[in-house]
Design an enzyme around this catalytic site. Structure first.
Site, PDB file in Angstrom:
ATOM      1  N   SER A 173       0.803  -1.227   0.000  1.00  0.00           N
ATOM      2  CA  SER A 173       0.000   0.000   0.000  1.00  0.00           C
ATOM      3  C   SER A 173       0.836   1.277   0.000  1.00  0.00           C
ATOM      4  CB  SER A 173      -0.981  -0.014   1.175  1.00  0.00           C
ATOM      5  OG  SER A 173      -0.317   0.229   2.376  1.00  0.00           O
ATOM      6  N   LYS A 230      -6.171   4.907   8.494  1.00  0.00           N
ATOM      7  CA  LYS A 230      -5.159   5.744   7.866  1.00  0.00           C
ATOM      8  C   LYS A 230      -5.610   7.204   7.800  1.00  0.00           C
ATOM      9  CE  LYS A 230      -3.059   2.098   5.050  1.00  0.00           C
ATOM     10  NZ  LYS A 230      -3.054   1.445   3.718  1.00  0.00           N
TER      11      LYS A 230
END
Ligand SMILES: [Ca+2]
Ligand SMILES: [Ca+2]
Ligand SMILES: [Ca+2]
Ligand SMILES: [Ca+2]
Ligand SMILES: [Ca+2]
Ligand SMILES: [Ca+2]
Ligand SMILES: [Ca+2]
Ligand SMILES: [Ca+2]
Ligand SMILES: [Ca+2]
Ligand SMILES: [Ca+2]
Ligand SMILES: [Ca+2]
Ligand SMILES: [Ca+2]
Lengths: 205, 205, 205, 205, 205, 205
Positions: free
Chosen positions: C95, C138
């Site tokens: 990611s 996040k």
């Protein structure tokens, strides 16, 4: 101290602070260079994180050398060897980062590291100094070994509260966030008379 | 001794002292060089620490050769091979450091190692001689093998108390802190008449 | 934020968003380059998938550079080093793909990354942005760290529903499918006056 | 013997003696060289100790070639391949050392190995022949295979007592301490008429 | 399909068919090339068999390129990178062989792969197409993803009986034995107008 | 047979005989070469022994090429790739040695292998053909596959007794001790008209 004075008399040696099973300890990191296939030789039974730390130290100096007044070719075209005595003791972790930058900068500039300095701190690729553990034990060890100036990461400043007052007074502690400031502080001027530093009789390199 | 005289008659062989399962032992470390891809070949079933020790010995000589009167190109541009007989016995540890420096310096200067010398000691990248273990067993083995001069690290001096008086008297023990002093003591002059060293008939190389 | 402003002041640093054991976190990915054997040095205790991700990021820029206005030689003929602080924390997963593309593009163009941006997303070799996990954590971390703009994969758009309304309002979220759009958005123009970006006093590189 | 005559008719093949699960055995070590990247290819499922032994054999010849009348360039600039048939049987240990030196010396001088010779012995980097195990089984195997001359290490001389009298009488046993003596004994002269060696019809190489 | 049209719009991307834990799936294999050290970079957490399969695909094209109208230098002198998204999913097996040949041939000829094609089949070094498993699941997945043409190995023809009639009718299935026939069928002509293929709006590369 | 005729129509393919869990089998070993870094690429999930066997085959041809009428440069300066289909089946053992020599010799001479031949046998570095196991199963498989000529090691001749009489009659079995004889027998002349060999319609390469 007599030992750190003797060990750091030669450019390329810097005094680190470590935590071992038996508390803190003082560690002399040695760097040298030679003609040969460019690259980095690492010895002293280093773990993965410490090996990466050495590559970060070298890349920092190669990328930022010009800005720091270091000839990048002095590092790029030669074989660099960094050794952590004692050779049979396994070592790991990122906290010798700024000490390796200092040893390597000392080597390529020919400026010895000031013998009264010990240091500890992780370094990043752009030169940030990141916090590490064991500040108390490391500073006690620095004091025991007769060092009078220590460099630690700025973000470790709160850890200084835990130090006994007499040690806190005996040591000048520099808390820094940029490894360029470490180099400015810890490297002796190139042209200094070695005998004048604290009156210690330094062996010629 | 006859064996060490025969083995060290050729430049590149130095007599080490080791501790094995069966007490101390004398060990002939052999170094040679040849044209080919520069680098270090190590044989004799060496462990990680001992391999690193060989790299430290070589880097010390390549970095400090000029100061020691050794041509650095003699080491940099050739393939170096260091072997520890016997080939099937696993070996490890840093204590053959000064013996490897001596074997390599002997090889590149062409000066054989004095046959009456045995030695043990860790070496650092800047040439410091660090203490090792097993001094008593190693010196007993040196004595049994007929060696008369041994070199040990300065910091191992206290271990000499443990030696039987007769062995202590029979051996001349040199306690040194800098490997440059080891080389000054253990290498025969380049132009010496081999026959004159202790009266031993040395085979021509 | 003060920290991201300081860290991204230098070209080659991009702000990533990660999930750790303790929720989401902000991560400063550093890239630098130097003369030397061409290739990629990766540090920060990266796992296999993350290492592959770095190679994909570099290959994307080397293959598509001309189209993106990037000199492909700037990447091909030099040693590239990418580091993920902190050095001792193991990291893995795909990611950070778009963040690595951004850090590398920043490095070779000399255009710093906008300090108010954080980003997360897998990248493929042809520049597609693939969905990743942990969007909620996040973005909460980005908000806590004072970032105001975040980039996520287009296919993660549905995950935005899970965000608290105040965070959703405070953040400008860009959902993108092509990493070329990420670069267009997140890199500062080459000639911008650094002081004018959000009024933050940026240290000179 | 017919088999050893056939196998050693070509320069580069030497007859070794080994101990296997089923007692002693005769083993034909094959060496060849070719243009290509210089180095050593080893096949025959060799263990670590045996691989090191091959490097020692090659380094001995490359370092001492001039003294032995061998062109060192014949070994340095070519790819050397040493194979131990049969290919699927794992093999290890240092005792094929002198056989490998002999096979390689045969290869580079073009002098075939005498077909009536079998040999066993560890070799060191300076050419000393060190003792090995299994002398009795190896010599019984040599005798069974029709060999009439065997070379063993000088220090293995006491093991000859264990041999049956008839085998002891049938075999000429050479006990040697220097591998240079092995080569002097076991290599056929370069210009010899092959047919004259023991009357065996040798195939042309 | 919209996705395969978008993904295969760029030369170097081919649509494979795979079997995963959750049935069949469509997989976009991406290939790109760049200046640099010649060789093959493989990413996407590929297993040993799949990595070997990539080397077979590349060797086939490098050895047979001239016959196929492909410039062999386009492959030999450049760094090739093949990636299988998604990056964190482990993949293995030989059945992507013909898809990799197709992606690489597309890359070096600049001819995009027809977006309506999916394919599966092992390839050998001389270009034979060998049978694979999971034909039913793969073709169901192709159908679900909107593909209309599929290529499978000739020896998998009997597996088509297992397909539901409606899927069998909707798909045009090509059963081939030579990968040269795969390329002839699946690559778009170099000069075709992209917009004219099935009316799908293709993004410019 | 149709399959072996088709497979061996191209120079570089030889028909081997193997033993699998399901009895004997026929195996088409493919070799090709291309410009690039000289060396050997091996695929087909080969075990250690089989990989070594490939290096022995290549070294034999590179060392003995001149004698065999093979241009040694054809092998030394190119990348060689040897593949054993099927790609996902693990394979090991030394018994494909002579088949690999044959495939490689076919490749560099441009002479296809005779389609009616199958073969099995270990090869040594000097070209000796050593015995292998599974002769009965391998020859039954050769017969089932329609092959009419097989090559086995001379020392496996006794194993032919175990073969059913009808198979023994149908096959012409060549028992050989030198791989040079294998090549003389199994390679088609360079200038032969392919159509004339057994009347099989061979596809053009
Ligand atoms: Ca580790
Ligand atoms: Ca505190
Ligand atoms: Ca170890
Ligand atoms: Ca004592
Ligand atoms: Ca992994
Ligand atoms: Ca949702
Ligand atoms: Ca081992
Ligand atoms: Ca005895
Ligand atoms: Ca595997
Ligand atoms: Ca069926
Ligand atoms: Ca194995
Ligand atoms: Ca029989």
């Amino acid at each position: 101290t007599p030992e750190s004075a003797e060990r750091t008399a030669v450019p390329g040696v810097a005094t680190g602070l470590a935590v071992t099973g038996a508390g803190g300890d003082v560690l002399f990191i040695e760097a040298t260079s030679m003609e040969g296939e460019p690259g980095l030789t690492l010895t002293g039974q280093l773990g993965d994180v410490m090996k990466e730390s050495a590559h970060i130290a070298l890349s920092y100096l190669r990328s930022n050398g010009r800005r720091l007044g270091i000839d990048p070719n002095a590092l790029a075209g030669r074989r660099i060897h960094v050794h952590f005595p004692a050779g049979a003791v396994p070592k790991d972790g990122p906290s010798a980062g700024i000490t390796m930058v200092t040893a390597l900068a000392s080597l390529v500039t020919g400026r010895p590291v000031r013998p009264e300095f010990g240091m500890t701190g992780e370094v990043t690729l752009s030169g940030r100094v990141l916090p590490i553990g064991g500040v108390k034990q490391k500073l006690l060890a620095a004091h025991r070994a007769g060092l009078t100036e220590v460099i630690i990461p700025k973000r470790n400043e709160p850890d200084l509260d835990d130090l006994p007052a007499e040690v806190r007074e005996a040591l000048t502690v520099h808390t820094l966030a940029d490894v360029a400031d470490v180099l400015a502080l810890a490297l002796r001027p190139a042209e200094v008379d070695a005998q004048s530093l604290g009156g210690q009789p330094l062996a010629a390199a």
